[in-house]
Design an enzyme around this catalytic site. Structure first.
Site, mmCIF file in Angstrom:
data_model
loop_
_atom_site.group_PDB
_atom_site.id
_atom_site.type_symbol
_atom_site.label_atom_id
_atom_site.label_comp_id
_atom_site.label_asym_id
_atom_site.label_seq_id
_atom_site.Cartn_x
_atom_site.Cartn_y
_atom_site.Cartn_z
ATOM 1 N N SER A 124 3.524 -2.228 3.124
ATOM 2 C CA SER A 124 2.548 -2.620 2.271
ATOM 3 C C SER A 124 3.630 -3.442 1.138
ATOM 4 O O SER A 124 4.931 -3.182 1.012
ATOM 5 C CB SER A 124 2.191 -1.194 1.413
ATOM 6 O OG SER A 124 1.717 -1.571 0.177
ATOM 7 N N TYR A 148 4.235 7.522 -1.989
ATOM 8 C CA TYR A 148 3.595 6.907 -1.111
ATOM 9 C C TYR A 148 4.461 5.422 -0.768
ATOM 10 O O TYR A 148 4.314 5.316 0.256
ATOM 11 C CB TYR A 148 1.899 6.335 -1.415
ATOM 12 C CG TYR A 148 1.514 5.445 -0.615
ATOM 13 C CD1 TYR A 148 0.962 5.589 0.455
ATOM 14 C CD2 TYR A 148 1.260 3.804 -1.377
ATOM 15 C CE1 TYR A 148 0.439 4.415 1.453
ATOM 16 C CE2 TYR A 148 0.798 2.832 -0.342
ATOM 17 C CZ TYR A 148 0.566 3.331 0.976
ATOM 18 O OH TYR A 148 -0.205 2.314 1.624
ATOM 19 N N LYS A 152 6.502 4.238 2.901
ATOM 20 C CA LYS A 152 6.615 2.998 3.619
ATOM 21 C C LYS A 152 8.108 2.672 3.634
ATOM 22 O O LYS A 152 8.497 2.157 4.660
ATOM 23 C CB LYS A 152 5.843 1.989 2.937
ATOM 24 C CG LYS A 152 4.285 2.256 2.898
ATOM 25 C CD LYS A 152 3.498 2.337 4.306
ATOM 26 C CE LYS A 152 2.214 2.616 4.021
ATOM 27 N NZ LYS A 152 1.695 2.938 5.437
HETATM 28 P P1 NAD Z 1 -7.602 4.378 6.167
HETATM 29 O O1 NAD Z 1 -7.542 5.870 5.444
HETATM 30 O O2 NAD Z 1 -9.154 3.935 6.391
HETATM 31 O O3 NAD Z 1 -7.339 4.579 7.727
HETATM 32 C C1 NAD Z 1 -6.180 5.593 7.977
HETATM 33 C C2 NAD Z 1 -6.795 6.299 9.141
HETATM 34 O O4 NAD Z 1 -5.713 7.101 9.672
HETATM 35 C C3 NAD Z 1 -7.818 7.081 8.962
HETATM 36 O O5 NAD Z 1 -8.851 7.059 10.032
HETATM 37 C C4 NAD Z 1 -7.340 8.631 9.173
HETATM 38 O O6 NAD Z 1 -8.187 9.569 9.736
HETATM 39 C C5 NAD Z 1 -5.994 8.240 10.195
HETATM 40 N N1 NAD Z 1 -5.050 9.359 9.809
HETATM 41 C C6 NAD Z 1 -4.353 9.707 8.713
HETATM 42 N N2 NAD Z 1 -3.623 10.501 8.939
HETATM 43 C C7 NAD Z 1 -3.539 10.544 10.406
HETATM 44 C C8 NAD Z 1 -2.558 11.514 11.246
HETATM 45 N N3 NAD Z 1 -1.733 12.426 10.753
HETATM 46 N N4 NAD Z 1 -3.161 11.700 12.468
HETATM 47 C C9 NAD Z 1 -4.053 10.808 12.953
HETATM 48 N N5 NAD Z 1 -4.739 9.882 11.972
HETATM 49 C C10 NAD Z 1 -4.354 10.036 11.000
HETATM 50 O O7 NAD Z 1 -6.606 3.548 5.400
HETATM 51 P P2 NAD Z 1 -6.536 1.700 5.573
HETATM 52 O O8 NAD Z 1 -6.834 1.175 4.251
HETATM 53 O O9 NAD Z 1 -7.225 1.298 6.816
HETATM 54 O O10 NAD Z 1 -4.989 1.806 5.871
HETATM 55 C C11 NAD Z 1 -4.353 1.587 7.069
HETATM 56 C C12 NAD Z 1 -2.637 1.588 6.931
HETATM 57 O O11 NAD Z 1 -2.658 0.502 6.129
HETATM 58 C C13 NAD Z 1 -2.154 2.981 6.083
HETATM 59 O O12 NAD Z 1 -1.007 2.863 6.592
HETATM 60 C C14 NAD Z 1 -1.929 2.397 4.790
HETATM 61 O O13 NAD Z 1 -0.904 3.038 4.114
HETATM 62 C C15 NAD Z 1 -1.797 0.835 5.059
HETATM 63 N N6 NAD Z 1 -2.041 -0.105 3.984
HETATM 64 C C16 NAD Z 1 -3.411 0.073 3.356
HETATM 65 C C17 NAD Z 1 -3.482 -0.568 1.957
HETATM 66 C C18 NAD Z 1 -4.971 -0.864 1.537
HETATM 67 O O14 NAD Z 1 -5.122 -1.246 0.348
HETATM 68 N N7 NAD Z 1 -5.886 -0.358 2.160
HETATM 69 C C19 NAD Z 1 -2.621 -1.685 1.545
HETATM 70 C C20 NAD Z 1 -1.340 -1.611 2.142
HETATM 71 C C21 NAD Z 1 -0.994 -0.669 3.409
HETATM 72 N N1 UFG Z 2 -8.117 -2.091 -11.509
HETATM 73 C C1 UFG Z 2 -8.936 -2.226 -12.309
HETATM 74 N N2 UFG Z 2 -9.967 -1.183 -12.420
HETATM 75 C C2 UFG Z 2 -10.198 -0.342 -11.189
HETATM 76 C C3 UFG Z 2 -9.137 -0.390 -10.438
HETATM 77 C C4 UFG Z 2 -8.310 -1.438 -10.212
HETATM 78 O O1 UFG Z 2 -8.779 -2.933 -13.483
HETATM 79 O O2 UFG Z 2 -11.108 0.482 -11.271
HETATM 80 C C5 UFG Z 2 -7.054 -3.409 -11.390
HETATM 81 C C6 UFG Z 2 -5.777 -2.654 -11.353
HETATM 82 O O3 UFG Z 2 -5.220 -2.408 -12.580
HETATM 83 C C7 UFG Z 2 -5.103 -3.999 -10.685
HETATM 84 C C8 UFG Z 2 -6.104 -4.542 -10.039
HETATM 85 O O4 UFG Z 2 -7.307 -4.125 -10.203
HETATM 86 O O5 UFG Z 2 -4.702 -4.848 -11.843
HETATM 87 C C9 UFG Z 2 -6.080 -4.216 -8.417
HETATM 88 O O6 UFG Z 2 -5.917 -2.706 -8.399
HETATM 89 P P1 UFG Z 2 -5.967 -1.848 -6.912
HETATM 90 O O7 UFG Z 2 -5.915 -0.261 -7.164
HETATM 91 O O8 UFG Z 2 -7.119 -2.296 -6.238
HETATM 92 O O9 UFG Z 2 -4.750 -2.363 -6.105
HETATM 93 P P2 UFG Z 2 -3.200 -2.079 -6.289
HETATM 94 O O10 UFG Z 2 -2.481 -3.524 -6.403
HETATM 95 O O11 UFG Z 2 -2.946 -1.215 -7.520
HETATM 96 O O12 UFG Z 2 -2.668 -1.287 -5.166
HETATM 97 C C10 UFG Z 2 -2.984 -1.684 -3.879
HETATM 98 C C11 UFG Z 2 -3.047 -0.621 -2.761
HETATM 99 C C12 UFG Z 2 -1.622 -0.004 -2.808
HETATM 100 C C13 UFG Z 2 -0.770 -0.828 -2.186
HETATM 101 C C14 UFG Z 2 -0.810 -2.050 -3.171
HETATM 102 C C15 UFG Z 2 0.203 -2.921 -2.698
HETATM 103 O O13 UFG Z 2 -3.867 0.559 -3.440
HETATM 104 O O14 UFG Z 2 -1.752 1.260 -1.754
HETATM 105 O O15 UFG Z 2 -2.063 -2.644 -3.359
HETATM 106 O O16 UFG Z 2 -0.126 -3.484 -1.514
HETATM 107 F F1 UFG Z 2 0.414 -0.317 -2.285
#
Ligand code: NAD
Ligand code: UFG
Length: 337
Positions: A124, A148, A152
């Site tokens: 991330s 979190y 990573k």
């Molecule tokens: P998500 O929660 O939709 O998917 C994660 C999946 O992993 C789920 O299906 C959950 O059931 C499974 N899981 C969690 N722990 C587990 C375990 N111990 N064993 C087996 N399965 C398990 O999340 P996502 O948004 O699809 O994110 C996927 C990956 O991308 C994650 O590693 C997350 O940290 C990373 N990531 C997500 C974002 C975002 O904004 N969505 C941003 C940056 C990185």
């Molecule tokens: N925001 C609002 N209102 C809301 C939610 C968010 O104003 O209800 C704003 C936040 O302050 C920020 C922007 O919208 O300025 C984006 O916020 P998000 O929560 O959607 O995303 P972030 O950038 O804070 O975080 C996301 C993921 C993290 C990841 C990060 C960098 O949630 O897990 O991007 O990849 F680490």
């Protein structure tokens, strides 16, 4: 070729299974369903015409994971499984370190024992913390600001160390910026449990009438309109980035890290406006205090992915909001679990 996809029932993992299938690679999903619905398999079948193999399992179960690797004859692991809520990670840090870090260390152990030497990991942009400069390239210092984020950083470090120690091993860390959007079929998307933490699902739920008003967390940042700016990337582009990274590096060794972003940032107000256009309605919003730990702005320098992987994000902001709206209106309560 078969690959094991941990967390493949989740938001980004499920979309990546489609991209793998489209590229002729067979995904086998390994997920404990802690944050996903079993119905995702049906949706994937409707989209691809193929019923993907699914193993209900936890990445922390080293024995089961090793058996899964052997049973499926996987040649690589795409590793999405993790807990991902930043706020929750500050309240339950050990749960996050246990699941995300210990879980991955067990996986790396099992992979070495099963002689599966390729891992593509969901990292991330959070590993960059508060940016020193923009756009952020992969040489930017790594540091996290919450548990979190540290999970990573720690997993990337462990992957790098395993690659250094084992000359057969190849690890890719893909540093996502802000994944949004849904499958254009309207059959698959993100459905967070409870009140969404992230902006896009919150806007979508407000547009559909499930939430009253979007709270804008801070309108006095040093940005074009005072609201926070982020590099939002369509989940389909992100999914293709995984395939491109794997295809590029599947015959080599060592550790590689790539930013996956568009290189462009949008403000909170930009996002509300774009979503209003997709939903064809006004979306109520109001100013609220800044959220602790938020940064003003970030966006990726994705040149390395472009030059090395021949990948770049293609979809536009209106693709992101149109596809999210289609999914949100089709499944306002998400898939049944
Ligand atoms: P998500 O929660 O939709 O998917 C994660 C999946 O992993 C789920 O299906 C959950 O059931 C499974 N899981 C969690 N722990 C587990 C375990 N111990 N064993 C087996 N399965 C398990 O999340 P996502 O948004 O699809 O994110 C996927 C990956 O991308 C994650 O590693 C997350 O940290 C990373 N990531 C997500 C974002 C975002 O904004 N969505 C941003 C940056 C990185
Ligand atoms: N925001 C609002 N209102 C809301 C939610 C968010 O104003 O209800 C704003 C936040 O302050 C920020 C922007 O919208 O300025 C984006 O916020 P998000 O929560 O959607 O995303 P972030 O950038 O804070 O975080 C996301 C993921 C993290 C990841 C990060 C960098 O949630 O897990 O991007 O990849 F680490």
């Amino acid at each position: 070729m078969r690959v094991l996809v941990t967390g493949g029932m989740g938001y980004i993992g499920s979309h990546t299974c489609i991209a793998l299938h489209d590229a002729g690679i067979t995904p086998v999903i390994y997920d404990n369903l802690s944050n996903a619905s079993a119905q995702v398999l049906d949706q994937l079948e409707k989209i691809t015409g193929t019923r993907f193999e699914f193993i209900l399992g936890d990445i922390q179960d080293e024995q089961q994971f090793k058996l899964a690797l052997k049973h499926t004859k996987a040649e690589a692991v795409f590793h999405f499984a993790a807990l991902k809520a930043v706020g929750e990670s500050t309240e339950q840090p050990l749960r996050y370190y246990q699941n995300n870090v210990s879980g991955t260390l067990s996986m790396l152990q099992s992979m070495q024992e099963a002689d599966v030497n390729h891992i593509i990991f969901s990292s991330s942009a959070t590993v960059y913390g508060e940016p020193d400069y923009l756009p952020i390239d992969e040489k930017h210092p790594i540091r996290a600001t919450n548990p979190y984020g540290w999970t990573k950083v720690m997993v990337e470090q462990a992957m790098q160390d395993v690659c250094n120690a084992n000359s057969q091993f190849m690890g890719i860390a893909l540093r996502y910026f802000n994944p949004v959007g849904a499958h254009p079929s309207g059959l698959l998307g993100e459905s967070p449990n409870g009140i969404p933490n992230n902006l896009m699902p919150f806007i979508a739920q407000t547009a559909v009438g499930k939430r009253e008003v979007v709270n804008i967390f801070g309108d006095d940042y040093d940005t074009e309109d005072g609201t926070g700016m982020r590099d939002y990337i369509h989940v389909l582009d992100l999914a293709k980035g995984h395939v491109a990274a794997f295809m590029q590096h599947k015959t080599d060794t060592a550790f590689h890290a790539y930013n996956l972003g568009t290189g462009q940032s949008y403000s909170v107000l930009d996002m509300i406006k774009a979503f209003s256009a997709s939903a064809n309605k006004d979306i109520p919003y109001k100013s609220a205090p800044r959220r602790a730990g938020d940064i003003a702005c970030n966006y990726a320098d994705a040149t390395k992915a472009k030059n090395t992987l021949n990948w770049h994000a293609e979809l536009t902001l209106s693709d992101m909001t149109n596809d999210t709206w289609r999914w949100q209106t089709n499944y306002p309560r998400g898939l049944e679990s």
